[in-house]
Design a protein around this motif. Structure first.
Motif, PDB file in Angstrom:
ATOM      1  N   LEU A  68      34.558  40.031  22.948  1.00  0.00           N
ATOM      2  CA  LEU A  68      34.031  40.743  24.110  1.00  0.00           C
ATOM      3  C   LEU A  68      34.410  42.216  24.108  1.00  0.00           C
ATOM      4  N   GLY A  69      35.277  42.595  23.187  1.00  0.00           N
ATOM      5  CA  GLY A  69      35.813  43.951  23.242  1.00  0.00           C
ATOM      6  C   GLY A  69      36.779  44.057  24.414  1.00  0.00           C
ATOM      7  N   ARG A  70      36.925  45.263  24.936  1.00  0.00           N
ATOM      8  CA  ARG A  70      37.803  45.424  26.103  1.00  0.00           C
ATOM      9  C   ARG A  70      37.190  44.720  27.302  1.00  0.00           C
ATOM     10  N   LEU A  71      37.918  43.764  27.857  1.00  0.00           N
ATOM     11  CA  LEU A  71      37.443  43.037  29.027  1.00  0.00           C
ATOM     12  C   LEU A  71      37.573  43.938  30.250  1.00  0.00           C
TER      13      LEU A  71
ATOM     14  N   LEU B 168      44.193  42.977  37.254  1.00  0.00           N
ATOM     15  CA  LEU B 168      45.075  42.474  36.209  1.00  0.00           C
ATOM     16  C   LEU B 168      45.918  43.605  35.640  1.00  0.00           C
ATOM     17  N   ASP B 169      46.953  43.232  34.897  1.00  0.00           N
ATOM     18  CA  ASP B 169      47.917  44.241  34.447  1.00  0.00           C
ATOM     19  C   ASP B 169      47.384  45.178  33.375  1.00  0.00           C
ATOM     20  N   ASP B 170      46.183  44.928  32.856  1.00  0.00           N
ATOM     21  CA  ASP B 170      45.572  45.864  31.911  1.00  0.00           C
ATOM     22  C   ASP B 170      44.424  46.636  32.538  1.00  0.00           C
ATOM     23  N   GLY B 171      44.268  46.500  33.877  1.00  0.00           N
ATOM     24  CA  GLY B 171      43.202  47.210  34.577  1.00  0.00           C
ATOM     25  C   GLY B 171      41.928  46.419  34.758  1.00  0.00           C
ATOM     26  N   THR B 172      41.816  45.246  34.131  1.00  0.00           N
ATOM     27  CA  THR B 172      40.631  44.407  34.336  1.00  0.00           C
ATOM     28  C   THR B 172      40.521  44.033  35.800  1.00  0.00           C
ATOM     29  N   LEU B 173      39.296  44.063  36.332  1.00  0.00           N
ATOM     30  CA  LEU B 173      39.052  43.647  37.713  1.00  0.00           C
ATOM     31  C   LEU B 173      38.438  42.254  37.717  1.00  0.00           C
ATOM     32  N   ALA B 174      38.930  41.409  38.623  1.00  0.00           N
ATOM     33  CA  ALA B 174      38.410  40.052  38.748  1.00  0.00           C
ATOM     34  C   ALA B 174      38.062  39.775  40.202  1.00  0.00           C
ATOM     35  N   THR B 175      37.008  39.002  40.397  1.00  0.00           N
ATOM     36  CA  THR B 175      36.703  38.480  41.727  1.00  0.00           C
ATOM     37  C   THR B 175      36.749  36.963  41.662  1.00  0.00           C
ATOM     38  N   ALA B 176      37.184  36.366  42.747  1.00  0.00           N
ATOM     39  CA  ALA B 176      37.211  34.906  42.845  1.00  0.00           C
ATOM     40  C   ALA B 176      36.703  34.525  44.222  1.00  0.00           C
TER      41      ALA B 176
ATOM     42  N   ARG C 108      32.045  28.265  37.979  1.00  0.00           N
ATOM     43  CA  ARG C 108      31.664  29.139  36.880  1.00  0.00           C
ATOM     44  C   ARG C 108      32.695  30.252  36.718  1.00  0.00           C
ATOM     45  N   MET C 109      32.701  30.833  35.533  1.00  0.00           N
ATOM     46  CA  MET C 109      33.470  32.044  35.275  1.00  0.00           C
ATOM     47  C   MET C 109      32.658  32.924  34.336  1.00  0.00           C
ATOM     48  N   GLU C 110      32.410  34.148  34.760  1.00  0.00           N
ATOM     49  CA  GLU C 110      31.722  35.131  33.926  1.00  0.00           C
ATOM     50  C   GLU C 110      32.744  36.156  33.444  1.00  0.00           C
ATOM     51  N   LEU C 111      32.693  36.493  32.161  1.00  0.00           N
ATOM     52  CA  LEU C 111      33.601  37.477  31.582  1.00  0.00           C
ATOM     53  C   LEU C 111      32.771  38.545  30.882  1.00  0.00           C
ATOM     54  N   ALA C 112      32.944  39.784  31.307  1.00  0.00           N
ATOM     55  CA  ALA C 112      32.155  40.886  30.758  1.00  0.00           C
ATOM     56  C   ALA C 112      33.074  41.898  30.092  1.00  0.00           C
ATOM     57  N   GLY C 113      32.732  42.253  28.856  1.00  0.00           N
ATOM     58  CA  GLY C 113      33.494  43.251  28.115  1.00  0.00           C
ATOM     59  C   GLY C 113      32.596  44.353  27.599  1.00  0.00           C
TER      60      GLY C 113
END
Length: 334
Positions: free
Chosen positions: A138-141, A215-223, A236-241
């Motif tokens: 995905l590269g950088r998530l 997240l600790d690397d700057g990734t943003l997540a919604t739940a 479901r879980m979508e992951l975009a990089g």
């Protein structure tokens, strides 16, 4: 191997059935707060029913599986640890961080095993997502979107005992978010709505919730989660990089319909609940537990992992109530 199963309700019966068929499990001893229920299940499986928990420990077992009401988990984990027995326990250890830490301390002092029941770690979709992230595909998530939607709400009597939507439902998303990404949550902002049936307001709970997690690397997540998704059970879980985007839980049974003229049709047979959707994962996590007890593999989800998911749930609940950003550092146990 002889395993004691404490609790023979819906999930306990499924776990007992799985273990009874396992080639490395010679026999089971089943017990329940309702002795007749344990006796009926034991009769169907050709196993032994015990009149109470004391007999599980007195008659002698090699491991214990705990599927009781949540309020009993921590005490039973401690008792098993003091008896030198490996434990598989459905989440959570306890509904609060102090109770969780005490149970973990008992396990660590005794040097025994506690495997927690976060079954999504054994689902092929989530394992595939973890592999994709780890491989760099995905590269950088940069973005993760998690969804858990129940088709129908639990019984009203269960709500005050559940710990609330964040601890009972979204805790699975919090655990698998850490597991798939390999990152830690540093802060959260959460909101909830109790605009549905009155039983949620009466229990001090919400029927729908959403959280933004950094997240600790700057990734943003919604739940997001809801108890009232009439279309069906949707996880479901979508992951975009920067290089690619993937989704877990999108198949011909996903209860979602497209409004696009060329989009896929609505599912003919949408998922109805978690036991159906995650059936293979439930079997896989117990197979893993048997391997852990036999010394054939490392513990895939110990008490410390469960603690971190609970800390995120606690932070989200605090954020919802206080309407502010909450740092995970504010929650004990880090």
């Amino acid at each position: 191997m002889r395993i004691g199963v404490i609790g023979t309700g819906r999930i306990g019966a499924i776990h007992a059935n799985t273990l009874s068929r396992h080639r490395e499990v010679g026999s089971l001893i089943l017990t329940d707060a309702d002795p007749a229920r344990a006796q009926e299940l034991a009769g169907r499986l050709g196993e032994t029913a015990a009149p109470g928990v004391d007999e599980i420990f007195r008659w002698g077992v090699d491991a214990v599986v705990i599927t009781t009401a949540t309020e009993a988990h921590a005490e039973l984990i401690g008792r098993a640890a003091r008896s030198g027995l490996p434990v598989f326990c459905e989440k959570p250890i306890a509904l609060d961080v102090p109770g969780t830490l005490l149970a973990i301390a008992e396990v660590e002092t005794a040097g025994t095993i506690l495997q927690m029941g976060f079954q999504r770690r054994f689902d092929t979709g989530y394992t595939g997502a973890r592999d994709a992230v780890g491989s760099g595909r995905l590269g950088r998530l940069h973005t993760v979107r998690a969804v858990t939607s129940d088709q129908s709400p639990p019984a009203a009597a269960w709500l005050p005992l559940s710990g609330g939507l964040f601890r009972d439902t979204l805790i699975h998303d919090f655990d698998v978010l850490r597991w798939v990404t390999g990152r830690e949550v540093v802060d959260v902002y959460a909101a909830g709505s109790d605009a549905g049936p009155a039983m949620f307001r009466e229990a001090g709970d919400v029927d729908t919730a959403a959280a933004v997690l950094t997240l600790d690397d700057g990734t943003l997540a919604t739940a997001t989660a809801t108890r009232l998704n009439g279309a069906g059970y949707d996880v479901r879980m979508e992951l975009a990089g920067e290089l690619d985007q993937i989704v877990v839980g999108l198949d011909d049974r996903t209860p979602i319909a497209s409004t696009e003229p060329t989009g896929p049709p609505a599912a003919d047979k949408p998922w109805s609940g978690f036991l159906e959707r995650f059936g293979p994962a439930y079997e896989a996590e117990l197979a893993a537990f048997v391997e852990v007890v036999r010394g054939e593999r490392a513990n895939p989800c110990d008490g410390r992992e469960a603690l971190q998911a609970l800390r995120i749930a606690d932070a989200c609940d605090r954020s919802r109530r206080e309407r502010r950003l909450v740092a995970l550092a504010e929650v004990p146990g880090g």
